[in-house]
Design an enzyme around this catalytic site. Structure first.
Site, PDB file in Angstrom:
ATOM      1  CD  GLU A 108      29.568  42.375  56.979  1.00 35.56           C
ATOM      2  OE1 GLU A 108      29.448  43.558  56.619  1.00 35.56           O
ATOM      3  OE2 GLU A 108      28.998  41.903  57.990  1.00 35.56           O
ATOM      4  CG  ASP A 110      32.487  44.710  56.086  1.00 34.38           C
ATOM      5  OD1 ASP A 110      31.692  44.156  55.314  1.00 34.38           O
ATOM      6  OD2 ASP A 110      32.288  44.816  57.304  1.00 34.38           O
ATOM      7  CD  GLU A 112      32.162  49.782  56.231  1.00 34.64           C
ATOM      8  OE1 GLU A 112      31.006  49.348  56.367  1.00 34.64           O
ATOM      9  OE2 GLU A 112      32.816  50.305  57.159  1.00 34.64           O
ATOM     10  CG  HIS A 125      36.683  50.891  58.193  1.00 35.33           C
ATOM     11  ND1 HIS A 125      37.147  51.286  59.419  1.00 35.33           N
ATOM     12  CD2 HIS A 125      35.813  49.877  58.437  1.00 35.33           C
ATOM     13  CE1 HIS A 125      36.590  50.553  60.370  1.00 35.33           C
ATOM     14  NE2 HIS A 125      35.776  49.677  59.791  1.00 35.33           N
ATOM     15  CB  THR A 126      39.604  46.331  55.573  1.00 36.54           C
ATOM     16  OG1 THR A 126      40.679  46.250  56.525  1.00 36.54           O
ATOM     17  CG2 THR A 126      40.069  47.098  54.352  1.00 36.54           C
ATOM     18  CG  ASN A 127      35.596  44.434  60.699  1.00 34.76           C
ATOM     19  OD1 ASN A 127      36.354  43.557  61.111  1.00 34.76           O
ATOM     20  ND2 ASN A 127      34.645  44.953  61.453  1.00 34.76           N
ATOM     21  CG  ASP A 201      27.234  57.902  63.211  1.00 31.08           C
ATOM     22  OD1 ASP A 201      27.512  57.739  62.004  1.00 31.08           O
ATOM     23  OD2 ASP A 201      26.824  56.989  63.949  1.00 31.08           O
ATOM     24  CD1 TRP A 202      29.948  55.617  61.716  1.00 28.44           C
ATOM     25  CD2 TRP A 202      32.049  55.065  61.202  1.00 28.44           C
ATOM     26  NE1 TRP A 202      29.898  54.642  60.753  1.00 28.44           N
ATOM     27  CE2 TRP A 202      31.167  54.267  60.417  1.00 28.44           C
ATOM     28  CE3 TRP A 202      33.425  54.888  61.050  1.00 28.44           C
ATOM     29  CZ2 TRP A 202      31.625  53.336  59.499  1.00 28.44           C
ATOM     30  CZ3 TRP A 202      33.884  53.942  60.120  1.00 28.44           C
ATOM     31  CH2 TRP A 202      32.991  53.183  59.366  1.00 28.44           C
ATOM     32  NE  ARG A 279      38.514  46.725  69.086  1.00 26.02           N
ATOM     33  CZ  ARG A 279      38.204  46.649  67.785  1.00 26.02           C
ATOM     34  NH1 ARG A 279      38.946  47.285  66.905  1.00 26.02           N
ATOM     35  NH2 ARG A 279      37.158  45.943  67.392  1.00 26.02           N
TER      36      ARG A 279
END
Length: 291
Positions: A108, A110, A112, A125-127, A201-202, A279
């Site tokens: 995938e 992404d 966003e 926002h990327t992933n 929610d985020w 993280r």
């Protein structure tokens, strides 16, 4: 034969035997010749210049989405998007590519676009997922107001790299490092999708700002979809050949591209998983040292 050798052999077979380039002009046909409208309040209109525009809208009861009719293995994909204006907090407009095989092995890419309260900048926002592994989030503040006009958002995917571009400027690169056993999308065709949905929610300030449904419907506009890409065929020439535009297939960022990418990182990147010590207290993922 070792695992890496088998992968290299498989890639060579896929590229040389089964995939053919398909050039799709953004002018020669309507977007809906190449796209399936999936659900929700998805509308098709024409502007004064005769260009087809697809709108996706969100309200309290329904989302909306479309996807490409074709699946592709490698290609350059461009879409002009005009994002939700005004108070779009809690909403997300997406442009992404996704495989259709088992989820635990899915790939995938992404993009966003996270909504905002009026007057605040949008966040991109990327992933990137490969063989089911994601967690590669990077975020950027767009350096313009994406609600005032259309801007071009692009995904370039070839055997060497994945590039995400905004108006032709590279904002993110992921190199193929399969030789280091780092997953990279290579073997599974993907469709391009777009949608709009609620993620209060985020999505905005970590969920602190909720969706104001009195502002609904929230609408994003899309036009000029272009895919210059490889499409699955039973028999075909080598992917990337036999077309007037196959430069994307062997593209790698040159010095000027690397300079622009670094400038975007320095001025507009606001989150990078590769420097998130909370993280990863015991060390960053292996690809982080060379992206």
């Amino acid at each position: 034969m070792g695992r890496l050798a088998r992968r290299a052999c498989l890639l060579g077979s896929l590229v040389e035997a089964f995939y053919l380039i398909l050039a799709v002009s953004p002018v020669a046909s309507d977007m809906t010749d190449s796209l399936d409208l999936l659900w929700g309040d998805t509308k098709v209109e024409y502007d004064s210049g005769g260009r087809q525009t697809v709108s996706l809208s969100l309200d309290r009861w329904t989302t909306s989405a479309f996807r490409s009719k074709s699946k592709h293995l490698f290609g350059r994909f461009d879409m002009d998007i005009k994002l939700v204006p005004g108070d779009s907090a809690g909403t997300i407009t997406t442009l992404y590519m996704l495989t259709e095989g088992p989820w635990e092995e899915h790939d995938e890419v992404d993009l966003e676009f996270l909504g905002n309260s009026s007057g605040e900048p949008y966040t991109l926002h990327t992933n990137i997922y490969a063989r089911g592994r994601g967690g590669r989030e990077k975020q950027y503040r767009l350096w313009f107001d994406p609600t005032q006009d259309f801007h071009t958002y692009s995904i370039l995917w070839n055997p060497q790299e994945i590039l995400i571009l905004v108006d032709g400027t590279p904002v993110r690169q992921m190199k193929n490092q399969q030789r280091k056993d780092i997953p990279f999308p290579l073997y599974q065709p993907m469709r391009l999708y777009s949608s709009i949905w609620n993620a209060e929610d985020w999505a905005t300030q970590g969920g602190r700002v909720k969706t104001d449904w009195s502002q609904a419907p929230f609408t994003s506009l899309f036009r000029n979809y272009s895919a210059v890409a490889c499409v699955s065929q039973k028999t075909a020439w080598i992917c990337g050949r036999g077309s007037s535009d196959s430069s994307w297939f062997t593209h790698v960022l040159d010095g000027e591209g690397q300079r622009k990418l670094k400038e975007v990182d320095e001025k507009h990147k606001i989150y990078d998983y590769c420097v998130d010590s909370r993280r990863y207290p015991n060390g960053y993922p292996p690809e982080c040292g060379s992206q």
